[in-house]
Write a protein that holds these residues in place. Structure first.
Motif, PDB file in Angstrom:
ATOM      1  N   ARG A  58      -4.584   4.577  12.029  1.00  0.00           N
ATOM      2  CA  ARG A  58      -4.526   3.565  10.979  1.00  0.00           C
ATOM      3  C   ARG A  58      -4.261   4.131   9.643  1.00  0.00           C
ATOM      4  O   ARG A  58      -3.145   3.755   9.045  1.00  0.00           O
ATOM      5  N   ALA A  59      -4.831   5.389   9.572  1.00  0.00           N
ATOM      6  CA  ALA A  59      -4.528   6.136   8.282  1.00  0.00           C
ATOM      7  C   ALA A  59      -2.942   6.724   8.128  1.00  0.00           C
ATOM      8  O   ALA A  59      -2.467   6.725   7.349  1.00  0.00           O
ATOM      9  N   ASP A  60      -2.737   7.141   9.594  1.00  0.00           N
ATOM     10  CA  ASP A  60      -1.155   7.629   9.644  1.00  0.00           C
ATOM     11  C   ASP A  60      -0.160   6.460   9.387  1.00  0.00           C
ATOM     12  O   ASP A  60       0.811   6.520   8.685  1.00  0.00           O
ATOM     13  N   ARG A  61      -0.429   5.160   9.810  1.00  0.00           N
ATOM     14  CA  ARG A  61       0.459   3.946   9.725  1.00  0.00           C
ATOM     15  C   ARG A  61       0.370   3.690   8.160  1.00  0.00           C
ATOM     16  O   ARG A  61       1.456   3.241   7.763  1.00  0.00           O
ATOM     17  N   LYS A  62      -0.655   3.530   7.600  1.00  0.00           N
ATOM     18  CA  LYS A  62      -0.879   3.336   6.048  1.00  0.00           C
ATOM     19  C   LYS A  62       0.054   4.308   5.213  1.00  0.00           C
ATOM     20  O   LYS A  62       0.723   3.748   4.297  1.00  0.00           O
ATOM     21  N   GLN A  63      -0.047   5.597   5.590  1.00  0.00           N
ATOM     22  CA  GLN A  63       0.630   6.639   4.907  1.00  0.00           C
ATOM     23  C   GLN A  63       2.245   6.258   5.148  1.00  0.00           C
ATOM     24  O   GLN A  63       3.073   6.571   4.333  1.00  0.00           O
ATOM     25  N   ARG A  95       3.781   3.487   5.699  1.00  0.00           N
ATOM     26  CA  ARG A  95       4.121   2.385   4.983  1.00  0.00           C
ATOM     27  C   ARG A  95       4.386   2.655   3.485  1.00  0.00           C
ATOM     28  O   ARG A  95       5.382   2.216   2.769  1.00  0.00           O
ATOM     29  N   LEU A  96       3.350   3.293   2.775  1.00  0.00           N
ATOM     30  CA  LEU A  96       3.704   3.951   1.576  1.00  0.00           C
ATOM     31  C   LEU A  96       4.721   4.676   1.281  1.00  0.00           C
ATOM     32  O   LEU A  96       5.377   4.485   0.225  1.00  0.00           O
ATOM     33  N   ASP A  97       5.117   5.717   2.171  1.00  0.00           N
ATOM     34  CA  ASP A  97       6.207   6.374   2.160  1.00  0.00           C
ATOM     35  C   ASP A  97       7.564   5.727   2.096  1.00  0.00           C
ATOM     36  O   ASP A  97       8.355   5.700   1.380  1.00  0.00           O
ATOM     37  N   SER A  98       7.515   4.495   2.999  1.00  0.00           N
ATOM     38  CA  SER A  98       8.564   3.943   3.237  1.00  0.00           C
ATOM     39  C   SER A  98       8.807   2.844   2.099  1.00  0.00           C
ATOM     40  O   SER A  98       9.946   2.647   1.479  1.00  0.00           O
ATOM     41  N   PHE A  99       7.766   2.392   1.471  1.00  0.00           N
ATOM     42  CA  PHE A  99       7.998   1.714   0.194  1.00  0.00           C
ATOM     43  C   PHE A  99       8.461   2.476  -1.060  1.00  0.00           C
ATOM     44  O   PHE A  99       9.321   1.974  -1.827  1.00  0.00           O
ATOM     45  N   LYS A 100       8.079   3.551  -1.085  1.00  0.00           N
ATOM     46  CA  LYS A 100       8.417   4.502  -2.026  1.00  0.00           C
ATOM     47  C   LYS A 100      10.088   4.823  -1.854  1.00  0.00           C
ATOM     48  O   LYS A 100      10.816   4.802  -3.239  1.00  0.00           O
TER      49      LYS A 100
END
Length: 236
Positions: free
Chosen positions: A217-222, A224-229
């Motif tokens: 879950r933490a990996d997926r969240k990171q 998503r953040l990298d993709s958004f950036k």
């Protein structure tokens, strides 16, 4: 959970790096202090009272097996300690060289690596031994307690439930993971069998399905953040 063990990532990616950066004058002391607490299970009073003589031979070599005398152990019984971890060995070497370079507790001779064998191994921020306070017939490692608390806090782990007791609990769990028997853990740490069993139940990494789920879950969240950036750069 307050007093929970720390993970390998928290040790090697937070606790050590954030307290042992190049800008820290006492980085070698900090690293050795952290590793002695987490890899060998030394308690605060023991960390305060250990001397150079315990770790260095008269010929200037690092002892790989150390016997803590009963006069300084927390429970009054001598205990063996193994210094086999390569990072711990390197931490000793760097710290000894730093002491010699700054002429701290050092003598102009080759015995004991040029260090005073009777001097305290670990020095406080004022380059003197950590002080203690009297508590009736016992002594309290007040100064070293504060230093460990500050190292944990500076690493951003205090608010995540990590305390001084977390370090020795981490030692117990890591020894067990690496195949050390419960009996040997008792001898090395001075914990009772019951205490060791209670500590091992805190090893949440043994609950692999739950641990893996949270890690993923933490990996997926990171991700998503990298993709958004990345997308945001093209949107501006």
């Amino acid at each position: 959970m307050e007093g929970r063990p720390i993970t390998n990532a928290e040790l090697w990616e937070q606790l050590i790096p954030r307290n042992c950066g190049r800008q820290s004058e006492l980085r070698h002391r900090n690293k050795l202090l952290i590793l002695l607490a987490t890899l060998t299970g030394l308690r605060e009073i023991e960390l305060t009272l250990i001397t150079n003589r315990l770790f260095i031979t008269p010929e200037g070599q690092l002892n790989e097996v150390v016997v803590l005398p009963e006069s300084i152990t927390r429970d009054g019984y001598e205990r063996p300690m193994v210094l086999s971890h390569p990072e711990l060995k390197r931490a000793f070497e760097c710290y000894f060289e730093w002491l010699i370079q700054h002429k701290i507790n050092s003598y102009p001779h080759k015995h004991y690596y040029g260090l005073d064998p009777n001097a305290a191994l670990l020095i406080a921020d004022n380059f003197k031994p950590f002080t203690t306070q009297s508590r009736g017939s016992a002594i309290s490692p007040f100064a070293l307690n504060k230093k460990l608390d500050s190292l944990i806090s500076d690493a951003g782990l205090w608010n995540k439930g990590v305390r001084r007791i977390s370090l020795v609990r981490t030692c117990v769990i890591e020894m067990y993971r690496n195949g050390v028997s419960t009996t040997d853990i008792m001898i090395i740490t001075g914990f009772s069998e019951e205490s060791i069993k209670q500590i091992l139940t805190m090893d949440y990494m043994q609950l692999s399905p739950i641990y893996d789920w949270f890690e993923q879950r933490a990996d997926r969240k990171q991700k998503r953040l990298d993709s958004f950036k990345k997308r945001r750069r093209f949107m501006l």
